[in-house]
Write a protein that holds these residues in place. Structure first.
Motif, PDB file in Angstrom:
ATOM      1  N   GLU B 151      -5.051 -35.666   8.618  1.00 62.86           N
ATOM      2  CA  GLU B 151      -3.659 -36.048   8.847  1.00 62.86           C
ATOM      3  C   GLU B 151      -3.090 -36.722   7.595  1.00 62.86           C
ATOM      4  O   GLU B 151      -2.006 -36.397   7.131  1.00 62.86           O
ATOM      5  N   LEU B 152      -3.851 -37.649   7.063  1.00 70.37           N
ATOM      6  CA  LEU B 152      -3.457 -38.381   5.867  1.00 70.37           C
ATOM      7  C   LEU B 152      -3.330 -37.434   4.681  1.00 70.37           C
ATOM      8  O   LEU B 152      -2.403 -37.529   3.875  1.00 70.37           O
ATOM      9  N   MET B 153      -4.260 -36.489   4.583  1.00 71.12           N
ATOM     10  CA  MET B 153      -4.242 -35.499   3.504  1.00 71.12           C
ATOM     11  C   MET B 153      -2.962 -34.677   3.555  1.00 71.12           C
ATOM     12  O   MET B 153      -2.362 -34.366   2.536  1.00 71.12           O
ATOM     13  N   ASN B 154      -2.546 -34.319   4.768  1.00 77.15           N
ATOM     14  CA  ASN B 154      -1.318 -33.526   4.939  1.00 77.15           C
ATOM     15  C   ASN B 154      -0.056 -34.351   4.740  1.00 77.15           C
ATOM     16  O   ASN B 154       0.855 -33.936   4.025  1.00 77.15           O
ATOM     17  N   ASN B 155      -0.009 -35.515   5.386  1.00 78.28           N
ATOM     18  CA  ASN B 155       1.223 -36.301   5.382  1.00 78.28           C
ATOM     19  C   ASN B 155       1.436 -37.090   4.102  1.00 78.28           C
ATOM     20  O   ASN B 155       2.564 -37.376   3.731  1.00 78.28           O
TER      21      ASN B 155
END
Lengths: 187, 187
Positions: B151-155
DNA sequence: ATAAGGAATTATCAAATGATAAGAAATGTC
DNA sequence: GACATTTCTTATCATTTGATAATTCCTTAT
């Protein structure tokens, strides 16, 4: 829990503003297991609990994850709805028959626009909910399940009696089996 | 991140109200590693980040648990302070040299009392912070570390580059060693 | 009172995570 | 550019937690 108390605990309103607000609030009762908000739907109401207990859960990989319990005096609200008119991720289910105070979001918004007292009431409302969720968040982040179970035992022993173990376990982020093991240690 | 953008993104203010607000806001720069808020202290300021990155952490059993990162455009605030004049649990540390917009809480409160537009701006501010933390809370509750890392990688891939692995690991609720193992799987 | 169904506990085993330590990579300093 | 320090990765082993299933306890209905 009395409506005047609920309102005043958030932010004491002068009579005129309070009357405007109360004019828009209705009482309503629902049986156990009623769904107040459904995930991925738009809802346009805000509730306060006069009597009863509810849980909020999100669906994640075929599983229901309970992340909040509400009881007498608490606001029941889908924040994404209320704040951004967007679909919420939570489903809210009554765990007991409940008596509720209900208000339409649009009525609330109209009052915010026109009455500075109610606008500040709405601000305090959001701020207080913010502090509450922040506390839960920190607790979730910083403490392990056992500690959070103890916390719950201290802060809200009533809740442990009124709510099923599966839901408490889900709330704590562990399996019911694990929670049973934790409980067994305190005997 | 421009001050006008920050203000307007929260709630667009008419010129007069906006001027009142901006009158009270000052720009200030601090070096890396500065502590903006210290746990268990009263603070009376609110910041917005013009440039830089910060982390909030709580001390738990001799350990620093990182629970928030803030960057350009974000508000840096000790909620317990801001809302209830109570001591906060968080310490906020600059991870880079930062440029900040600063305002005194009391100045903000005075504006809330006297200007309905600013009062509603303050309401939206709290509401938006509320939705943000609720999203983080749900993510924390419903997803395991790997998922939250993705999630962090995407956002916010940027964040992963700018912040040390220890802090990311703490934020995700796992050890740095565990995070390394997770990373190794995506190669 | 008793049977039936649901809820909670206990036991066993497998899988995931943490602690510790050692090695590799990156960063900063002179 | 080379050394020193910090940061990150990898390996090994111990501990914790989860999944599954069996058993006990409790509630409710007839």
């Amino acid at each position: 829990m009395n409506l005047d108390n609920i309102i005043d605990n958030i932010y004491p309103l002068p009579d005129r503003s309070k009357a405007l607000l109360k004019e828009r609030i209705y009482e309503i009762a629902y049986p156990k297991a009623t769904i107040l908000f459904r995930a991925n739907r738009i809802a346009s109401k805000v509730y306060f609990i006069k009597k009863g207990i509810v849980r909020a859960y999100a669906n994640q990989n075929e599983e229901e994850i309970t992340f909040w319990f509400g009881k007498e005096g608490d606001a029941v609200i889908s924040m994404k709805n209320y704040v951004e008119d967007q679909r919420g991720y939570e489903t809210i289910e009554l765990l007991e028959p409940c008596e509720l105070y209900e208000i339409q979001t649009e009525d609330l918004r109209a009052l915010y626009k026109n009455d500075i007292e109610v606008a500040n009431w709405g601000r305090k409302f959001a701020e207080q909910e913010l502090v509450k969720i922040e506390e839960r968040f920190i607790s979730r982040q910083c403490k392990v399940a056992v500690e959070r179970y103890k916390e719950l035992m201290n802060n809200d022993p009533d809740l442990l009696k009124r709510v099923q173990l599966v839901h408490i376990a889900s709330y704590l982020g562990i399996t019911p089996v694990s929670l049973s093991r934790i409980r067994a240690e305190f005997k």
